[in-house]
Write an enzyme that holds these catalytic residues in place. Structure first.
Site, PDB file in Angstrom:
ATOM      1  N   ILE A  33       0.856  -1.184   0.000  1.00 33.85           N
ATOM      2  CA  ILE A  33       0.000   0.000   0.000  1.00 33.85           C
ATOM      3  C   ILE A  33       0.891   1.234   0.000  1.00 33.85           C
ATOM      4  O   ILE A  33       1.671   1.453   0.927  1.00 33.85           O
ATOM      5  CB  ILE A  33      -0.919   0.013   1.243  1.00 33.85           C
ATOM      6  CG1 ILE A  33      -1.838  -1.213   1.233  1.00 33.85           C
ATOM      7  CG2 ILE A  33      -1.718   1.309   1.307  1.00 33.85           C
ATOM      8  CD1 ILE A  33      -2.625  -1.403   2.515  1.00 33.85           C
ATOM      9  N   ASP A  34       0.770   2.047  -1.068  1.00 36.49           N
ATOM     10  CA  ASP A  34       1.557   3.277  -1.135  1.00 36.49           C
ATOM     11  C   ASP A  34       0.700   4.475  -0.725  1.00 36.49           C
ATOM     12  O   ASP A  34      -0.469   4.317  -0.364  1.00 36.49           O
ATOM     13  CB  ASP A  34       2.158   3.472  -2.529  1.00 36.49           C
ATOM     14  CG  ASP A  34       1.118   3.612  -3.632  1.00 36.49           C
ATOM     15  OD1 ASP A  34      -0.039   4.006  -3.355  1.00 36.49           O
ATOM     16  OD2 ASP A  34       1.469   3.338  -4.802  1.00 36.49           O
ATOM     17  N   SER A  35       1.259   5.664  -0.776  1.00 35.77           N
ATOM     18  CA  SER A  35       0.551   6.849  -0.284  1.00 35.77           C
ATOM     19  C   SER A  35      -0.698   7.158  -1.107  1.00 35.77           C
ATOM     20  O   SER A  35      -1.714   7.595  -0.549  1.00 35.77           O
ATOM     21  CB  SER A  35       1.479   8.061  -0.254  1.00 35.77           C
ATOM     22  OG  SER A  35       2.017   8.311  -1.530  1.00 35.77           O
ATOM     23  N   ASP A  37      -2.562   4.915  -2.673  1.00 34.47           N
ATOM     24  CA  ASP A  37      -3.533   3.901  -2.233  1.00 34.47           C
ATOM     25  C   ASP A  37      -4.175   4.319  -0.912  1.00 34.47           C
ATOM     26  O   ASP A  37      -5.383   4.173  -0.722  1.00 34.47           O
ATOM     27  CB  ASP A  37      -2.865   2.533  -2.037  1.00 34.47           C
ATOM     28  CG  ASP A  37      -2.383   1.900  -3.329  1.00 34.47           C
ATOM     29  OD1 ASP A  37      -2.985   2.169  -4.386  1.00 34.47           O
ATOM     30  OD2 ASP A  37      -1.399   1.143  -3.272  1.00 34.47           O
TER      31      ASP A  37
END
Length: 73
Positions: A33-35, A37
């Protein structure tokens, strides 16, 4: 529905994760999960849980999100 179940449902729906992978000890990094997301997920979580998530700091795990949401109810 328990908060963890709602969070799990949002993550599975949005990121095609396996439900078994979304446990309270899983980190955002573990789940990929990135920023970007996170922004989308928070919007969905706010809608489903009927809370104003705010901009909390220090959230690193699914359990952190669950605890934060529960503190808002």
């Amino acid at each position: 529905m328990a908060t963890i179940d709602t969070v799990r449902e949002v993550l599975v729906d949005n990121l095609d994760l396996e439900p078994e992978a979304v446990v309270e000890t899983a980190t955002f990094e573990d789940l990929g999960i990135d920023s970007l997301d996170m922004v989308e997920l928070i919007c969905d979580i706010e809608e489903r849980c009927e809370v104003e998530f705010g901009e909390p700091e220090g959230l690193k795990t699914i359990g952190d999100i669950v605890a934060h949401i529960d503190s808002l109810k």
